[in-house]
Structure formats: C-alpha cells, structure tokens
Design a protein around this motif. Structure first.
Motif, PDB file in Angstrom:
ATOM      1  N   ALA A   9       0.834  -1.204   0.000  1.00  0.00           N
ATOM      2  CA  ALA A   9       0.000   0.000   0.000  1.00  0.00           C
ATOM      3  C   ALA A   9       0.866   1.249   0.000  1.00  0.00           C
ATOM      4  O   ALA A   9       0.550   2.244  -0.673  1.00  0.00           O
ATOM      5  N   GLN A  10       1.960   1.221   0.743  1.00  0.00           N
ATOM      6  CA  GLN A  10       2.832   2.385   0.802  1.00  0.00           C
ATOM      7  C   GLN A  10       3.501   2.648  -0.549  1.00  0.00           C
ATOM      8  O   GLN A  10       3.772   3.794  -0.900  1.00  0.00           O
ATOM      9  N   ALA A  11       3.739   1.589  -1.329  1.00  0.00           N
ATOM     10  CA  ALA A  11       4.334   1.771  -2.649  1.00  0.00           C
ATOM     11  C   ALA A  11       3.451   2.625  -3.541  1.00  0.00           C
ATOM     12  O   ALA A  11       3.937   3.416  -4.358  1.00  0.00           O
ATOM     13  N   THR A  12       2.139   2.485  -3.393  1.00  0.00           N
ATOM     14  CA  THR A  12       1.207   3.305  -4.174  1.00  0.00           C
ATOM     15  C   THR A  12       1.355   4.778  -3.817  1.00  0.00           C
ATOM     16  O   THR A  12       1.384   5.651  -4.698  1.00  0.00           O
ATOM     17  N   ALA A  13       1.467   5.066  -2.522  1.00  0.00           N
ATOM     18  CA  ALA A  13       1.656   6.455  -2.085  1.00  0.00           C
ATOM     19  C   ALA A  13       3.010   6.985  -2.544  1.00  0.00           C
ATOM     20  O   ALA A  13       3.138   8.164  -2.913  1.00  0.00           O
ATOM     21  N   MET A  14       4.037   6.146  -2.540  1.00  0.00           N
ATOM     22  CA  MET A  14       5.354   6.556  -2.996  1.00  0.00           C
ATOM     23  C   MET A  14       5.334   6.902  -4.478  1.00  0.00           C
ATOM     24  O   MET A  14       5.973   7.864  -4.924  1.00  0.00           O
ATOM     25  N   ALA A  15       4.601   6.132  -5.270  1.00  0.00           N
ATOM     26  CA  ALA A  15       4.509   6.412  -6.701  1.00  0.00           C
ATOM     27  C   ALA A  15       3.834   7.754  -6.950  1.00  0.00           C
ATOM     28  O   ALA A  15       4.245   8.523  -7.827  1.00  0.00           O
ATOM     29  N   ALA A  16       2.795   8.053  -6.161  1.00  0.00           N
ATOM     30  CA  ALA A  16       2.100   9.330  -6.316  1.00  0.00           C
ATOM     31  C   ALA A  16       3.005  10.507  -5.975  1.00  0.00           C
ATOM     32  O   ALA A  16       2.870  11.599  -6.539  1.00  0.00           O
ATOM     33  N   ALA A  17       3.955  10.276  -5.049  1.00  0.00           N
ATOM     34  CA  ALA A  17       4.881  11.336  -4.643  1.00  0.00           C
ATOM     35  C   ALA A  17       6.164  11.328  -5.465  1.00  0.00           C
ATOM     36  O   ALA A  17       7.002  12.225  -5.321  1.00  0.00           O
ATOM     37  N   GLY A  18       6.363  10.296  -6.297  1.00  0.00           N
ATOM     38  CA  GLY A  18       7.552  10.231  -7.141  1.00  0.00           C
ATOM     39  C   GLY A  18       8.822   9.912  -6.385  1.00  0.00           C
ATOM     40  O   GLY A  18       9.898  10.390  -6.749  1.00  0.00           O
ATOM     41  N   ILE A  19       8.734   9.093  -5.321  1.00  0.00           N
ATOM     42  CA  ILE A  19       9.911   8.792  -4.507  1.00  0.00           C
ATOM     43  C   ILE A  19      10.160   7.290  -4.443  1.00  0.00           C
ATOM     44  O   ILE A  19       9.318   6.484  -4.842  1.00  0.00           O
ATOM     45  N   ARG A  20      11.331   6.934  -3.910  1.00  0.00           N
ATOM     46  CA  ARG A  20      11.717   5.551  -3.681  1.00  0.00           C
ATOM     47  C   ARG A  20      12.168   5.447  -2.227  1.00  0.00           C
ATOM     48  O   ARG A  20      12.636   6.433  -1.660  1.00  0.00           O
ATOM     49  N   ARG A  21      12.092   4.267  -1.651  1.00  0.00           N
ATOM     50  CA  ARG A  21      12.536   4.096  -0.266  1.00  0.00           C
ATOM     51  C   ARG A  21      13.294   2.786  -0.103  1.00  0.00           C
ATOM     52  O   ARG A  21      13.118   1.838  -0.867  1.00  0.00           O
ATOM     53  N   LEU A  22      14.135   2.768   0.951  1.00  0.00           N
ATOM     54  CA  LEU A  22      14.903   1.591   1.324  1.00  0.00           C
ATOM     55  C   LEU A  22      14.149   0.819   2.402  1.00  0.00           C
ATOM     56  O   LEU A  22      13.679   1.390   3.380  1.00  0.00           O
ATOM     57  N   LEU A  23      14.073  -0.504   2.226  1.00  0.00           N
ATOM     58  CA  LEU A  23      13.504  -1.401   3.230  1.00  0.00           C
ATOM     59  C   LEU A  23      14.539  -2.473   3.532  1.00  0.00           C
ATOM     60  O   LEU A  23      14.922  -3.246   2.647  1.00  0.00           O
ATOM     61  N   VAL A  24      15.036  -2.506   4.764  1.00  0.00           N
ATOM     62  CA  VAL A  24      16.026  -3.489   5.181  1.00  0.00           C
ATOM     63  C   VAL A  24      15.320  -4.631   5.903  1.00  0.00           C
ATOM     64  O   VAL A  24      14.628  -4.398   6.906  1.00  0.00           O
ATOM     65  N   LEU A  25      15.474  -5.846   5.390  1.00  0.00           N
ATOM     66  CA  LEU A  25      14.995  -7.051   6.073  1.00  0.00           C
ATOM     67  C   LEU A  25      16.185  -7.630   6.816  1.00  0.00           C
ATOM     68  O   LEU A  25      17.148  -8.106   6.193  1.00  0.00           O
ATOM     69  N   SER A  26      16.158  -7.609   8.150  1.00  0.00           N
ATOM     70  CA  SER A  26      17.296  -8.030   8.958  1.00  0.00           C
ATOM     71  C   SER A  26      16.918  -9.227   9.822  1.00  0.00           C
ATOM     72  O   SER A  26      16.039  -9.132  10.685  1.00  0.00           O
ATOM     73  N   GLY A  27      17.584 -10.358   9.583  1.00  0.00           N
ATOM     74  CA  GLY A  27      17.295 -11.563  10.352  1.00  0.00           C
ATOM     75  C   GLY A  27      18.070 -12.734   9.803  1.00  0.00           C
ATOM     76  O   GLY A  27      19.000 -12.561   9.007  1.00  0.00           O
ATOM     77  N   ASP A  28      17.691 -13.955  10.198  1.00  0.00           N
ATOM     78  CA  ASP A  28      18.382 -15.112   9.648  1.00  0.00           C
ATOM     79  C   ASP A  28      17.947 -15.313   8.195  1.00  0.00           C
ATOM     80  O   ASP A  28      16.924 -14.779   7.743  1.00  0.00           O
ATOM     81  N   ALA A  29      18.747 -16.076   7.453  1.00  0.00           N
ATOM     82  CA  ALA A  29      18.531 -16.190   6.013  1.00  0.00           C
ATOM     83  C   ALA A  29      17.142 -16.727   5.650  1.00  0.00           C
ATOM     84  O   ALA A  29      16.472 -16.150   4.781  1.00  0.00           O
ATOM     85  N   PRO A  30      16.648 -17.818   6.277  1.00  0.00           N
ATOM     86  CA  PRO A  30      15.320 -18.319   5.884  1.00  0.00           C
ATOM     87  C   PRO A  30      14.215 -17.270   6.069  1.00  0.00           C
ATOM     88  O   PRO A  30      13.331 -17.138   5.228  1.00  0.00           O
ATOM     89  N   TRP A  31      14.285 -16.527   7.190  1.00  0.00           N
ATOM     90  CA  TRP A  31      13.240 -15.522   7.435  1.00  0.00           C
ATOM     91  C   TRP A  31      13.319 -14.400   6.403  1.00  0.00           C
ATOM     92  O   TRP A  31      12.293 -13.998   5.835  1.00  0.00           O
ATOM     93  N   CYS A  32      14.514 -13.890   6.148  1.00  0.00           N
ATOM     94  CA  CYS A  32      14.668 -12.798   5.176  1.00  0.00           C
ATOM     95  C   CYS A  32      14.201 -13.221   3.783  1.00  0.00           C
ATOM     96  O   CYS A  32      13.478 -12.480   3.109  1.00  0.00           O
ATOM     97  N   LEU A  33      14.603 -14.410   3.375  1.00  0.00           N
ATOM     98  CA  LEU A  33      14.223 -14.874   2.040  1.00  0.00           C
ATOM     99  C   LEU A  33      12.718 -15.078   1.945  1.00  0.00           C
ATOM    100  O   LEU A  33      12.097 -14.747   0.923  1.00  0.00           O
ATOM    101  N   ARG A  34      12.107 -15.591   2.985  1.00  0.00           N
ATOM    102  CA  ARG A  34      10.662 -15.822   2.981  1.00  0.00           C
ATOM    103  C   ARG A  34       9.905 -14.495   2.853  1.00  0.00           C
ATOM    104  O   ARG A  34       8.977 -14.370   2.038  1.00  0.00           O
TER     105      ARG A  34
END
Length: 262
Positions: A9-34
């Motif tokens: 949902a936030q990606a839709t708002a970002m597109a309307a504003a013309g911006i990009r954002r960083l999202l860091v998934l931090s954890g063990d490999a199986p959780w991050c990949l999932r």
C-alpha cells in the motif's frame, strides 16, 4: 492488513509522490528470504533480484549488475546475507522507477559487523572472507537515522512510520530540462570531433543521448556493452535508434555521421 500488505500500500503512495525508499529485512537467512519472496510476489512490477544465488527472473549476480545500467526497474531486492557489494548496491539504487522499494536482505544487525563478508574476497588479500565492521557499522548507523528508511527486524513486527503527505509528483514530459537543452544546443553546433558528457547515475545522460539522436539529420549508430543498457536511450530516440554491439561494429564497415556510446 498484513505487514507485507502495508508495504504494498505504501508503494502506491510513494509512486504518487515520485519517490523511492529503502527497506532493510534483517534476520536469519530463511526468514529474510521468505519475507522478500512474499513481498516480491505481492508488489508485482519487475522485482529485479540481485544476489549470489540464482532466483526467478529477472535476476543477476552483483558482479553482473553493470550490464543492466541504463534500464529501469519497479522494485528491486538485494541479497547481502553472505556478502555486501556496496558498489553494486549503489548502482542498483540508480535503476529504480518512482514508487519503488529497494529491499536489502541483511543478517541480524547486532551480528552483521562481525560476520565474514564473502564480497571481501573480491578486494582483500586474505584466503578467507573477512568481516568489514567499520563499513557495516557506518551503513547501519546511516540507515537507522534516515527517517525515510524502514528497518524490519525478525525480532519485531514491521512498523511503517506515519510519513507526512507529500505534494503530488508530475513525471517528466519528455522535453529536455534546462541543462539538457544547453548541452543539446552545444552538440548541434559543435564541429566534427568527440564530445563527452559526464554526470552521476540517474541524471539523464541516456535520455539526453536519445534526444540528441532524435534531432540529428544525419545517420547515427549507438553502441554500448549490452543492448539492454540502452533502453532509456532508445525510448527517447524513437525510430532513429540503430544499435550495433561493439564487436560487430569493429568487424563491420559501417559509416555514420555520429557514433553514440552509452
């Protein structure tokens, strides 16, 4: 609404504003990949995946990312669980369309600085990977302090900030910006010779080359390390676009008024 639904949902708002954002998934490999695979599926778009292990297309290894420069993607995923090629990560950021998430898969933040970095084999003299604690500490400090970056750790639910509303974004019309117009005018008036245009990634060099090609009266040939890297140039050049790979160009007896190297 699930945690990944909120990011979509936030990606839709970002597109309307013309911006990009960083999202860091931090954890063990199986959780991050999932989480990353679920998010990639829900976001749609191109979802370019960059990492050492093959993944469903579009995918490339960090060392091969240079061949994709000049293309644009809607969302991207960078696997840094075993090694962090910072140069490739920076290049990937420059390929994203407005409204995109740049998703970084990383080890638990508390453990990451001490973890051997597989990418260090590319530039250090040791026989085994070494930790890169100074850089990782710096990266984590910058990301945690950035109000527009999102850190989703395995030990806690995803919490998106309540960002203030931004003005509506109006995409470029296709007409040259003031600096591009000045360069186009200079190119149109220059005598025979070589001209080099330099600027940071994402500043409009490929678009400028396409505008110049579209306005030329004579014949022109475009070359680049890979044809896919000229997608933006081709979009602006329209029917005037004629590509030849460097090796084909060297082997051919081609003639043109302009050779454009992107």
């Amino acid at each position: 609404m699930s945690e990944t639904d909120a990011a979509v949902a936030q990606a839709t708002a970002m597109a309307a504003a013309g911006i990009r954002r960083l999202l860091v998934l931090s954890g063990d490999a199986p959780w991050c990949l999932r989480q990353a695979r679920r998010l990639r599926e829900q976001l749609g778009g191109d979802g370019l995946w960059v990492g050492p292990d093959s993944a469903p297309e579009p995918w490339c290894a960090p060392g091969a990312l240079a061949r994709l420069l000049g293309r644009e993607y809607h969302h991207a995923f960078f696997d840094a669980l075993s090694g962090f090629d910072a140069s490739a990560f920076a290049a990937l950021a420059g390929t994203l369309k407005p409204g995109s998430w740049l998703v970084l898969l990383a080890p638990p933040l508390a453990q990451w600085p001490a973890q051997p970095d597989a990418d260090s084999l590319r530039w250090n003299d040791a026989a085994e990977p070494i930790p890169t604690p100074h850089f990782i500490h710096h990266f984590c400090r910058i990301a945690l302090a950035d109000p527009d970056a999102v850190i989703w750790q395995q030990s806690a639910p995803l919490a998106l900030p309540d960002w203030p509303a931004r003005p509506a974004w109006h995409p470029a019309s296709g007409a040259p910006l003031a600096e591009q117009a000045a360069i186009l005018d200079a190119l149109a008036q220059m005598p025979p010779g070589a001209a080099v245009v330099t600027a940071g990634r994402g500043r409009g060099k490929s678009a400028l080359a396409g505008m110049h090609l579209r306005a030329l009266r004579g014949a022109a040939i475009v070359t680049a390390p890979a044809k896919g890297a000229t997608d933006v140039l081709a979009a602006f050049a329209g029917e005037r676009f004629h590509f030849m790979a460097p090796d084909a160009l060297l082997a051919a007896d081609a003639r043109a008024d302009w050779l454009i190297v992107d």
